[in-house]
Motif scaffolding. Structure first.
Motif, PDB file in Angstrom:
ATOM      1  N   GLY A 151       0.805  -1.213   0.000  1.00 26.83           N
ATOM      2  CA  GLY A 151       0.000   0.000   0.000  1.00 26.83           C
ATOM      3  C   GLY A 151       0.840   1.266   0.000  1.00 26.83           C
ATOM      4  O   GLY A 151       0.526   2.225  -0.713  1.00 26.83           O
ATOM      5  N   VAL A 152       1.907   1.277   0.783  1.00 23.95           N
ATOM      6  CA  VAL A 152       2.778   2.456   0.818  1.00 23.95           C
ATOM      7  C   VAL A 152       3.456   2.663  -0.535  1.00 23.95           C
ATOM      8  O   VAL A 152       3.594   3.793  -1.010  1.00 23.95           O
ATOM      9  CB  VAL A 152       3.819   2.331   1.944  1.00 23.95           C
ATOM     10  N   THR A 153       3.887   1.577  -1.161  1.00 23.85           N
ATOM     11  CA  THR A 153       4.514   1.697  -2.484  1.00 23.85           C
ATOM     12  C   THR A 153       3.512   2.233  -3.502  1.00 23.85           C
ATOM     13  O   THR A 153       3.849   3.073  -4.347  1.00 23.85           O
ATOM     14  CB  THR A 153       5.050   0.336  -2.952  1.00 23.85           C
ATOM     15  N   TYR A 154       2.276   1.751  -3.428  1.00 23.74           N
ATOM     16  CA  TYR A 154       1.230   2.259  -4.312  1.00 23.74           C
ATOM     17  C   TYR A 154       0.996   3.743  -4.059  1.00 23.74           C
ATOM     18  O   TYR A 154       0.881   4.538  -4.992  1.00 23.74           O
ATOM     19  CB  TYR A 154      -0.067   1.474  -4.074  1.00 23.74           C
ATOM     20  N   PHE A 155       0.935   4.136  -2.787  1.00 20.22           N
ATOM     21  CA  PHE A 155       0.772   5.544  -2.410  1.00 20.22           C
ATOM     22  C   PHE A 155       1.886   6.407  -3.004  1.00 20.22           C
ATOM     23  O   PHE A 155       1.628   7.463  -3.597  1.00 20.22           O
ATOM     24  CB  PHE A 155       0.759   5.658  -0.883  1.00 20.22           C
ATOM     25  N   LEU A 156       3.126   5.960  -2.868  1.00 19.46           N
ATOM     26  CA  LEU A 156       4.261   6.724  -3.390  1.00 19.46           C
ATOM     27  C   LEU A 156       4.192   6.833  -4.911  1.00 19.46           C
ATOM     28  O   LEU A 156       4.487   7.890  -5.484  1.00 19.46           O
ATOM     29  CB  LEU A 156       5.570   6.058  -2.973  1.00 19.46           C
ATOM     30  N   GLY A 157       3.788   5.747  -5.564  1.00 23.52           N
ATOM     31  CA  GLY A 157       3.688   5.769  -7.017  1.00 23.52           C
ATOM     32  C   GLY A 157       2.650   6.748  -7.515  1.00 23.52           C
ATOM     33  O   GLY A 157       2.903   7.533  -8.440  1.00 23.52           O
ATOM     34  N   VAL A 158       1.456   6.722  -6.909  1.00 24.46           N
ATOM     35  CA  VAL A 158       0.404   7.653  -7.308  1.00 24.46           C
ATOM     36  C   VAL A 158       0.820   9.091  -7.002  1.00 24.46           C
ATOM     37  O   VAL A 158       0.627  10.000  -7.811  1.00 24.46           O
ATOM     38  CB  VAL A 158      -0.920   7.308  -6.593  1.00 24.46           C
ATOM     39  N   LEU A 159       1.428   9.295  -5.836  1.00 21.36           N
ATOM     40  CA  LEU A 159       1.844  10.630  -5.431  1.00 21.36           C
ATOM     41  C   LEU A 159       2.842  11.227  -6.423  1.00 21.36           C
ATOM     42  O   LEU A 159       2.760  12.413  -6.773  1.00 21.36           O
ATOM     43  CB  LEU A 159       2.475  10.568  -4.040  1.00 21.36           C
ATOM     44  N   MET A 160       3.771  10.410  -6.900  1.00 20.34           N
ATOM     45  CA  MET A 160       4.801  10.906  -7.808  1.00 20.34           C
ATOM     46  C   MET A 160       4.285  11.080  -9.229  1.00 20.34           C
ATOM     47  O   MET A 160       4.580  12.061  -9.914  1.00 20.34           O
ATOM     48  CB  MET A 160       5.992   9.923  -7.794  1.00 20.34           C
ATOM     49  N   ALA A 161       3.499  10.118  -9.713  1.00 20.47           N
ATOM     50  CA  ALA A 161       3.099  10.120 -11.116  1.00 20.47           C
ATOM     51  C   ALA A 161       1.866  10.953 -11.410  1.00 20.47           C
ATOM     52  O   ALA A 161       1.674  11.412 -12.540  1.00 20.47           O
ATOM     53  CB  ALA A 161       2.863   8.678 -11.590  1.00 20.47           C
ATOM     54  N   MET A 162       1.021  11.169 -10.421  1.00 20.93           N
ATOM     55  CA  MET A 162      -0.267  11.809 -10.674  1.00 20.93           C
ATOM     56  C   MET A 162      -0.186  13.184 -11.330  1.00 20.93           C
ATOM     57  O   MET A 162      -0.976  13.486 -12.227  1.00 20.93           O
ATOM     58  CB  MET A 162      -1.068  11.892  -9.374  1.00 20.93           C
ATOM     59  N   PRO A 163       0.758  14.040 -10.951  1.00 23.18           N
ATOM     60  CA  PRO A 163       0.814  15.353 -11.608  1.00 23.18           C
ATOM     61  C   PRO A 163       1.147  15.288 -13.095  1.00 23.18           C
ATOM     62  O   PRO A 163       0.879  16.239 -13.833  1.00 23.18           O
ATOM     63  CB  PRO A 163       1.925  16.080 -10.837  1.00 23.18           C
ATOM     64  N   PHE A 164       1.719  14.165 -13.552  1.00 23.09           N
ATOM     65  CA  PHE A 164       2.157  14.055 -14.943  1.00 23.09           C
ATOM     66  C   PHE A 164       1.258  13.151 -15.793  1.00 23.09           C
ATOM     67  O   PHE A 164       0.958  13.466 -16.942  1.00 23.09           O
ATOM     68  CB  PHE A 164       3.600  13.531 -14.990  1.00 23.09           C
TER      69      PHE A 164
END
Length: 231
Positions: free
Chosen positions: A166-179
């Motif tokens: 879940g934390v890895t998924y959170f980090l992925g969405v957090l980083m990629a979402m603006p782009f």
């Protein structure tokens, strides 16, 4: 041992929950504040927490994939046969579609229309190839951590594994979402896209990138670690 129908139901429910809570949070923020990016942290956290909770609850039944990219990694490493993988994909995609249509039916149009039910989309002037690469890299790490956290030879409890994933998924969405909108999951991109009928041009980004990332993550994990286990 769980029956196939039980496994598929778990995959349906987990993916349904991911879209319902993840994209529902995006719609709620839009409704309250008028812009999805008012609280990027909340949207990423909703996705990560949903994955952590539902993996912990349902992972012992189906494996807790909730993502065609994870299933692709399992297929690539021969943990699943083609028929099993196809059924998992179907359950995941139908779950995402059902959640998206339920959100559309339940929420005021002002809440979901402006964010297209959370359908991911490339930011203006962001190339498709770069979007595929970003989605692929982020999904690679999600699937790699999934393999590591669920390795039967590691002394990791279900709740700890769920937290790591879940934390890895959170980090992925957090980083990629603006782009790219941070799909990190083809089903999560497809369900809202179908229900909202928006952002039609770039759906391939959210299939090619994550599926390739999941494929490579599974193969790399096995080649690095399983091959070194004593017979």
């Amino acid at each position: 041992m769980f029956h196939t129908s039980q496994k598929l139901t778990a995959e349906f429910l987990g993916t349904f929950a991911l879209v319902f809570f993840g994209e529902g949070t995006a719609c709620a923020i839009q409704y309250l504040h008028g812009a999805q990016d008012v609280n990027l942290l909340a949207v990423a956290l909703a996705h990560g927490l949903t994955i952590a909770v539902f993996f912990t609850a349902l992972g012992q039944i189906s494996g807790g994939h909730f993502n065609p990219a994870v299933t692709m990694g399992f297929w690539a490493t021969k943990r699943m046969n083609t028929v099993e993988a196809a059924m998992y994909w179907a359950a995941q995609i139908v779950g995402a579609i059902a959640a998206a249509y339920l959100l559309r039916a339940m929420l005021p149009e002002d809440a979901w229309r402006n964010v297209a039910l959370g359908t991911p989309e490339l930011v203006r002037d962001f190339p498709k190839l770069a979007g595929m690469a970003l989605e692929g890299v982020v999904t690679f790490f999600v699937v790699f951590i999934f393999f590591a956290a669920t390795d039967e030879d590691r002394a990791i409890t279900g709740s700890s594994a769920g937290l790591a994933i879940g934390v890895t998924y959170f980090l992925g969405v957090l980083m990629a979402m603006p782009f790219t909108g941070g799909a990190v999951n083809p089903a999560r991109a497809f369900g809202p896209w179908l229900a909202a009928g928006a952002h039609l041009a770039n759906q391939g980004v959210y299939w090619v990138g994550p599926i390739a990332g999941g494929f490579l993550a599974g193969l790399l994990y096995d080649s690095l670690y399983l091959a070194k286990k004593p017979a």
